[in-house]
Design a protein around this motif. Structure first.
Motif: not given
Length: 301
Positions: A72-76
């Motif tokens: 899962a990617w962080s939003p930034d």
């Protein structure tokens, strides 16, 4: 008099040239391939990989040399959350690392518990994940927990029983209900566990909901038609449509940054690989071989 009459002509010519230049630049921008970034787990090495592709199909791959799954990617786009197995695969723990594989941190340590399916809050400050285990009576339990992105202030969202949590853009959580009698449903709730709304109702296993970037649709996997396929529905559960149709499983859909496409894992060519398709299920093609658990960075680069 003649000189004064030339002023409107010069102005009109300048405006025409300016408009032409703007149109040319816009057309040039359209012709440039758009790059997107995908993280996935490599089947052969088990390492987390970062995959860069564009609309022309060109790509580069860089290994982070870290093993793990369900990314899962962080939003930034600067960090990735994932789980890794310990104690002869009896303990699963949530980790984070920089997108280049540096600064790996273990965030959960509970022995004989399966912590998995991490997802970041829209502001990147929180991580929600699923915890699975057998209780003292050997009954299987599925819980949803929340913590700060550094692992602090860990607590259970006690009213939510299930897994596969995913945040909506407005900070709610979609998830699949606790697995019982070969059945689970997709639901949505507030971050504190209140206002639970069940979105699907089938005698089937329905897992891995992921919300589109505009917050209007949910892609998910279901075996309601015999084996796992990718489906999509509106955020309120209406208009449920099947997108894939195979004799083998299709899993873990992930939306493109503009919401026009989906990537997913499949065994359709005899090996676990990653495929891409339009959001209506058209134009399916393989893009990464020997890979699984794809996660599409939601930032348009």
């Amino acid at each position: 008099m003649k000189t004064n009459n030339l002023k409107p002509v010069k102005t009109l010519t300048f405006v025409t040239l300016l408009l032409g230049l703007i149109a040319f630049c816009q057309e040039s921008d359209k012709s440039k391939p758009t790059s997107y970034t995908i993280a996935y787990s490599a089947k052969e090495s088990g390492n987390v990989e970062i995959y860069q592709r564009n609309t022309e199909g060109k790509s580069t791959t860089e290994s982070t040399n870290e093993k793990g799954g369900y990314l899962a990617w962080s939003p930034d786009g600067k960090h990735i959350a994932f789980y890794y197995k310990y104690d002869d695969k009896k303990t699963w723990s949530i980790h984070t690392m920089n997108s280049d594989g540096t600064n790996r941190k273990r965030l959960t340590y509970e022995k004989n518990k399966w912590d998995n399916s991490p997802t970041w809050s829209p502001d990147g400050r929180k991580i929600v994940f699923s915890r699975e285990y057998k209780d003292s009576e050997k009954n299987w339990q599925q819980e949803i927990w929340i913590m700060n992105s550094d692992g602090s202030e860990l607590s259970q969202i006690k009213s939510l029983k299930g897994g596969g949590p995913y945040f909506t853009p407005d900070g709610r959580i979609v998830f699949h209900s606790e697995f019982k009698d070969k059945k689970s449903e997709i639901s949505i709730a507030d971050i504190d566990g209140n206002n639970i709304i069940q979105l699907t109702n089938n005698e089937a296993e329905e897992w891995h909901p992921e919300v589109s970037p505009d917050g209007k649709q949910i892609a998910f996997m279901s075996d309601r038609d015999g084996n796992y396929e990718v489906y999509v529905m509106n955020i309120d559960g209406s208009n449920q449509n099947r997108l894939t149709n195979n004799d083998v499983g299709d899993w873990y859909p992930s939306w493109s940054p503009d919401g026009s496409q989906l990537i997913f894992s499949s065994l359709r060519d005899g090996e676990k690989s990653i495929y891409i398709m339009n959001k209506d299920g058209a134009e399916v093609r393989k893009i990464i071989s020997n890979a699984s658990s794809p996660a599409w960075l939601k930032i348009i680069l």
